[in-house]
Scaffold this motif. Structure first.
Motif: not given
Ligand SMILES: [Zn+2]
Length: 548
Positions: A64, A66, A72-73, A75, A78
């Motif tokens: 990740c 971030s 972070c889910g 970027c 992710c």
């Molecule tokens: Zn991320």
């Protein structure tokens, strides 16, 4: 938009959403925080417990980009890992790619640095399926992996993984997820999807999933497809051919009440939904076992199916020896299923036996009294007094004398006539909907018919009791009178009682003095001709049986 399976839609995208694997998650996150990542992990555990999900989350976390919380889910890395399009996370299913070539290919690529991320992550699922040469090829890579490389091997069967592989990995054991945890997650998903799903249905789905979160969501998916917005335990049962826990507990309750009628109804009901008898037997076995365990230790944590309250109720309703007897009978039934073309019949017999498990000796095939021995008097269709008040059945009591009296006034001609009328009418058109009762009397034989009475012989005492139960008796009499064209009193007895009554009849040598006999015509017979009377009554066959 195409429908997305629930287990995909609700696959955890952060570690917080991973349920039931707290120690695994905590340890991994600590490793990430302290920068002490291993180069090879082995994730072991049953299917659907989150092994590949956690593997992907780990891959995201370490790739990740971030600054804040990871993963972070959001970027690019992710998102691509989530969609399995990230070039540096290589997922491999060893169950389908178990050849040496694939592993060689991996090894080839291992030497190239990651393209977009910080780490190259190899996730190899079902790693135990690899051939031994593939294993060996992998082993070499695991010995000296490049710094940027992380292997995550997942397996449901760690004992099949080479020890040399295991020794090079940091091992994590994923546990089956607690029912309560799965239930909680299912409720959450239902809420978010706007699905109404009753608690018992949730519990049943969790039970079916057997500790697998992914399975639980797949099952929920299928239930939604079947029952739309309103999922009940019954509907889950219909889809999966299983009985709900409350239905199974109810079966025990009916056994306790000796309510054969409703129990048979219940079995019919469940079997009409395509029930798996073997599974149900196993489930009942586990319930009975829980009752025994609870009796001994009173610990809810020791139970496998029931909660403390349910187990307590069971241990109040039955003695320990009864519960142990249930276990025995259910095991016996399972063994019989192996050669049985109709397991359902054995199952029914098993439950009927369970009803009698408090009365020793256990009811078996009626032993015929030996000729020399004096016949043992058998109480006729009178229920044994127990401490438990009987809530359901009120039986008609009648004595040996009463039956004797009927036998005296009976004769073969009437019997044959009754048989013919009944055979012609009874089962062709069902005069009332009480199919269960029809079932009961259908298999019965007529022992004797007199102008006002019929004595029926049924397979076992349970059936006899059921027919003699006041409300059933009345209905059965209505049924018979509609066939015979006239009303008669109905008496149900067992084969054992029949043998006894024949002996009783012979012992009394047909002396019409005692009970008031009926028709004058029959009185004319000589007392010495009791044998002839027997043949007249029961036919040569019935008589032979007694004499054998
Ligand atoms: Zn991320």
């Amino acid at each position: 938009m195409a429908y997305k399976a629930l287990y995909r839609k609700y696959r955890p995208s952060t570690f917080d959403e991973v349920v039931g694997q707290k120690s695994v998650v905590t340890t991994l996150l600590n490793a990430v925080k302290t920068g002490k990542l291993a180069h090879a992990y082995l994730f072991c555990g049953p299917r659907g417990t989150g092994k590949t999900t956690v593997a992907k989350l780990l891959a995201k976390t370490i790739n990740c980009t971030s600054e804040g919380e990871r993963p972070c889910g959001r970027c690019a890395n992710c998102l691509e890992i989530q969609e399995s399009t990230f070039p540096d996370v290589i997922e491999l299913d060893a169950a389908s790619n178990n050849g040496v070539d694939e592993v060689r290919e991996i090894i080839e690529k291992v030497k190239y640095a990651p393209l977009n991320g910080k780490y190259k992550v190899y996730i190899i699922d079902e790693v135990h399926m690899m051939t031994s040469s593939a294993f060996n090829a992998l082993l070499k890579t695991l010995e000296e992996p490049p710094e940027y490389c992380i292997f995550i091997l997942a397996t449901t069967e760690p004992h099949k993984v080479l020890p040399t592989i295991i020794s090079r990995c940091q091992r994590f054991d994923f546990k089956k997820i607690d029912h309560q945890v799965i239930e909680g997650r299912l409720k959450e998903v239902c809420d978010r999807e706007g699905i109404r799903c009753e608690d018992e249905a949730i519990a049943l789905i969790a039970e079916l999933a057997d500790g697998g979160m992914r399975d639980s969501l797949s099952i929920l998916d299928q239930c939604i497809a079947y029952a739309q917005n309103d999922i009940t335990a019954e509907k889950v049962g219909e889809v999966y051919g299983v009985a709900s826990l409350s239905e199974k507990i109810e079966m025990f309750e009916l056994v306790r009440k000796k309510d054969a009628a409703r129990l048979v109804d219940k079995i019919n009901d469940i079997s009409s939904r395509g029930l798996d008898v073997q599974r149900l037997t196993m489930d009942l076995l586990n319930i009975a076992k829980d009752g025994v365990v609870y009796n001994y230790c009173h610990e809810e944590s020791a139970l496998s199916v029931l909660n403390g309250k349910q187990a307590k109720a069971l241990s109040v309703g039955f003695s320990n020896s009864q519960l142990l007897r249930f276990v025995e009978l259910l095991v016996e039934a399972q063994i019989k299923y192996r050669d049985a073309s109709n397991a359902l019949t054995y199952f029914e017999v098993c439950l009927l036996k369970m009803m009698n498990a408090d009365e020793e000796p256990v009811i078996r095939e009626a032993p015929r009294p030996a000729r020399e021995e004096p016949a043992r008097p058998i109480p006729v269709a009178v229920p044994k007094a127990t401490e438990e008040p009987r809530e359901t059945a009120e039986y008609v009591e009648y004595s040996d004398e009463k039956l004797y009296e009927i036998l005296i006034s009976a004769n073969k001609a009437i019997k044959e006539q009754d048989k013919a009328s009944i055979a012609g009418a009874l089962f062709a058109s069902l005069p009332f909907e009480e199919n269960r009762l029809v079932e009961l009397v259908k298999g019965a034989d007529i022992m004797a018919s007199s102008p006002g009475n019929i004595i029926l012989v049924v397979e076992d005492r349970l059936k006899a009791n059921t027919i003699n139960e006041k409300k059933n008796k009345k209905k059965a009499e209505e049924l018979f009178s509609s066939c015979l064209g006239k009303g008669k009193d109905l008496y149900a007895i067992t084969g054992e009682q029949q043998s006894y009554m024949i002996d009783y009849f012979k012992a009394h040598k047909y002396q019409p003095a005692k009970p008031a006999p009926a028709p004058a015509a029959e009185k004319k017979e000589e007392p010495s001709e009791s044998d002839e009377k027997l043949i007249n009554l029961f036919g040569k066959d019935g008589y032979d049986v007694v004499e054998e």
